[in-house]
Scaffold this active site. Sequence first.
Site, mmCIF file in Angstrom:
data_model
loop_
_atom_site.group_PDB
_atom_site.id
_atom_site.type_symbol
_atom_site.label_atom_id
_atom_site.label_comp_id
_atom_site.label_asym_id
_atom_site.label_seq_id
_atom_site.Cartn_x
_atom_site.Cartn_y
_atom_site.Cartn_z
ATOM 1 N N ASN A 185 -7.820 4.378 9.307
ATOM 2 C CA ASN A 185 -7.385 3.124 9.910
ATOM 3 C C ASN A 185 -7.556 3.086 11.424
ATOM 4 O O ASN A 185 -7.682 2.025 12.001
ATOM 5 C CB ASN A 185 -5.929 2.815 9.535
ATOM 6 C CG ASN A 185 -5.016 4.007 9.659
ATOM 7 O OD1 ASN A 185 -5.264 5.052 9.076
ATOM 8 N ND2 ASN A 185 -3.968 3.865 10.440
ATOM 9 N N GLY A 242 0.815 -1.210 0.000
ATOM 10 C CA GLY A 242 0.000 0.000 0.000
ATOM 11 C C GLY A 242 0.848 1.260 0.000
ATOM 12 O O GLY A 242 0.536 2.244 -0.672
ATOM 13 N N CYS A 281 1.676 1.877 13.520
ATOM 14 C CA CYS A 281 2.869 2.523 12.989
ATOM 15 C C CYS A 281 3.437 3.548 13.957
ATOM 16 O O CYS A 281 4.598 3.917 13.860
ATOM 17 C CB CYS A 281 2.550 3.218 11.685
ATOM 18 S SG CYS A 281 1.645 2.176 10.568
ATOM 19 N N GLN A 300 -8.020 0.714 3.831
ATOM 20 C CA GLN A 300 -8.928 0.237 4.884
ATOM 21 C C GLN A 300 -10.361 0.060 4.397
ATOM 22 O O GLN A 300 -11.138 -0.678 5.001
ATOM 23 C CB GLN A 300 -8.923 1.195 6.082
ATOM 24 C CG GLN A 300 -7.623 1.188 6.869
ATOM 25 C CD GLN A 300 -7.325 -0.146 7.544
ATOM 26 O OE1 GLN A 300 -8.205 -0.990 7.745
ATOM 27 N NE2 GLN A 300 -6.070 -0.348 7.894
ATOM 28 N N SER A 314 -4.049 -2.569 -0.412
ATOM 29 C CA SER A 314 -2.952 -3.377 0.128
ATOM 30 C C SER A 314 -3.464 -4.782 0.415
ATOM 31 O O SER A 314 -4.534 -4.955 1.017
ATOM 32 C CB SER A 314 -2.417 -2.752 1.413
ATOM 33 O OG SER A 314 -1.505 -3.633 2.023
ATOM 34 N N GLY A 315 -2.682 -5.787 0.029
ATOM 35 C CA GLY A 315 -3.109 -7.173 0.199
ATOM 36 C C GLY A 315 -3.328 -7.593 1.641
ATOM 37 O O GLY A 315 -4.334 -8.218 1.972
HETATM 38 C C1 LIG Z 1 -1.805 -0.378 6.204
HETATM 39 C C2 LIG Z 1 -2.116 0.898 5.506
HETATM 40 C C3 LIG Z 1 -1.278 1.413 4.514
HETATM 41 C C4 LIG Z 1 0.043 0.776 4.165
HETATM 42 O O1 LIG Z 1 -0.080 -0.443 3.502
HETATM 43 P P1 LIG Z 1 1.217 -1.403 3.488
HETATM 44 O O2 LIG Z 1 0.844 -2.482 2.529
HETATM 45 O O3 LIG Z 1 1.405 -1.888 4.879
HETATM 46 O O4 LIG Z 1 2.359 -0.567 2.994
HETATM 47 C C5 LIG Z 1 -1.641 2.576 3.880
HETATM 48 N N1 LIG Z 1 -2.775 3.212 4.196
HETATM 49 C C6 LIG Z 1 -3.622 2.753 5.138
HETATM 50 C C7 LIG Z 1 -4.872 3.509 5.422
HETATM 51 C C8 LIG Z 1 -3.322 1.591 5.829
HETATM 52 O O5 LIG Z 1 -4.146 1.159 6.784
#
Ligand SMILES: *Cc1c(COP(=O)(O)O)cnc(C)c1O
Length: 390
Positions: A151, A71, A325, A179, A199-200
């Site tokens: 998130n 992501g 994070c 999300q 994001s997977g």
């Molecule tokens: C987890 C997340 C990301 C980052 O995705 P990754 O695959 O972990 O790099 C970006 N934006 C939001 C809102 C997220 O929750």
Amino acid sequence: MNVIYTDNNATTKVDDQVIEEMTPYFGELYGNPSSMHTFGDNVGKKVKQARQRVANLINADPDEIVFTSCGTESDNAAIHAAINAFPERKHIITSTVEHPAIKNLYSHLAAKQGYEVTFVPVDRKGRLNTQLLYESMSENTALISLMWANNETGVIFPIEEVAKRANEKGILFHTDAVQAAGKLDIDVKKAGVDMLSLSGHKIHAPKGIGVLYVKKGFKFTPYLIGGHQEGGRRGGTENTAFIIGLGKACELARENLSVMNSQVGELRDYLQSRLLEKIAGTSVNGELDNRLPNTLSIGFDAVEGESILLLLDRDGICASSGSACTSGSLDPSHVLMAMEVPFKSAHGTIRFSLSHYNTKDEMDLIVKTMVPTIEKLRAMSPFWKDGKMI
Ligand SMILES: *Cc1c(COP(=O)(O)O)cnc(C)c1O
């Protein structure tokens, strides 16, 4: 010990069906999808199916799907492409509550590349101040990037409405839908977005695979310059097994959308009402009726979120304080601070984020653990006296 996993906004369990779908492509089916021979091309066909499955989840065309490594890469690639599309414009807009993948990139562009950045504020319930956003739009604005859903709180932004305004003014619009995917019905055509990130690992696929939707016709410049892969939009031999796994996860996410919005939503509401009922001095963060169905950000007055998490952890309950994070720092999360949640409640905020794997029994166990946990912490807290916060 059995783990009760309620940290699905941080990452999710890879679905068994996803693992099953991926496994052959680590082993005997190792061909390169770009090869001329049948052995490679068979993998290419499977990648094509995955691209279609991803496209189906968001109502895109398959050739609008670009596979990335995560992501964060999708977010970076989108912003990079947008500012390259309008080199003469030096103003970009986002919100104060974005994921670090957007927030820190915007700050970097402001500090190192002279961009004027507008961070649009939110109110006490996490709602975007669209009035201020619209007033900040100008001929110098290249891009607006807004998360579809937050998130930490789960609060949903009015993506369609803002994208429409952006389109009218010829400003590019990107949304981080990491999300929102699998929880809300996403339709890129209806929403009118130029780019969208997925994001997977937030939707039961593995970590290390992402997607950037790029609207047909947009003059996209690649972030990873290399081979002809992904229609020249991202160099690098395709991560075939993960792409195939993500395709399956997107298919499942689509099938599970109604479960997410009924059963999972009901579990979240049940947990929320039980905690509010059993524990005084408790408040829920975010606009209650405009949230992701799986997310509960809940603050307990006069205690530390980190302490709650440590005690929950002893009983095998996985939750999170603010954003995963930001843990490691003692400040309340930037999202809660942007919402101006009072300090003593922001500090005691934890996030439960559920999935369809959770059960009602687990919610009862969480409540059963939370009641004495908060009691114990408040007995030691200098901010708690005679049943209330001082
Ligand atoms: C987890 C997340 C990301 C980052 O995705 P990754 O695959 O972990 O790099 C970006 N934006 C939001 C809102 C997220 O929750």
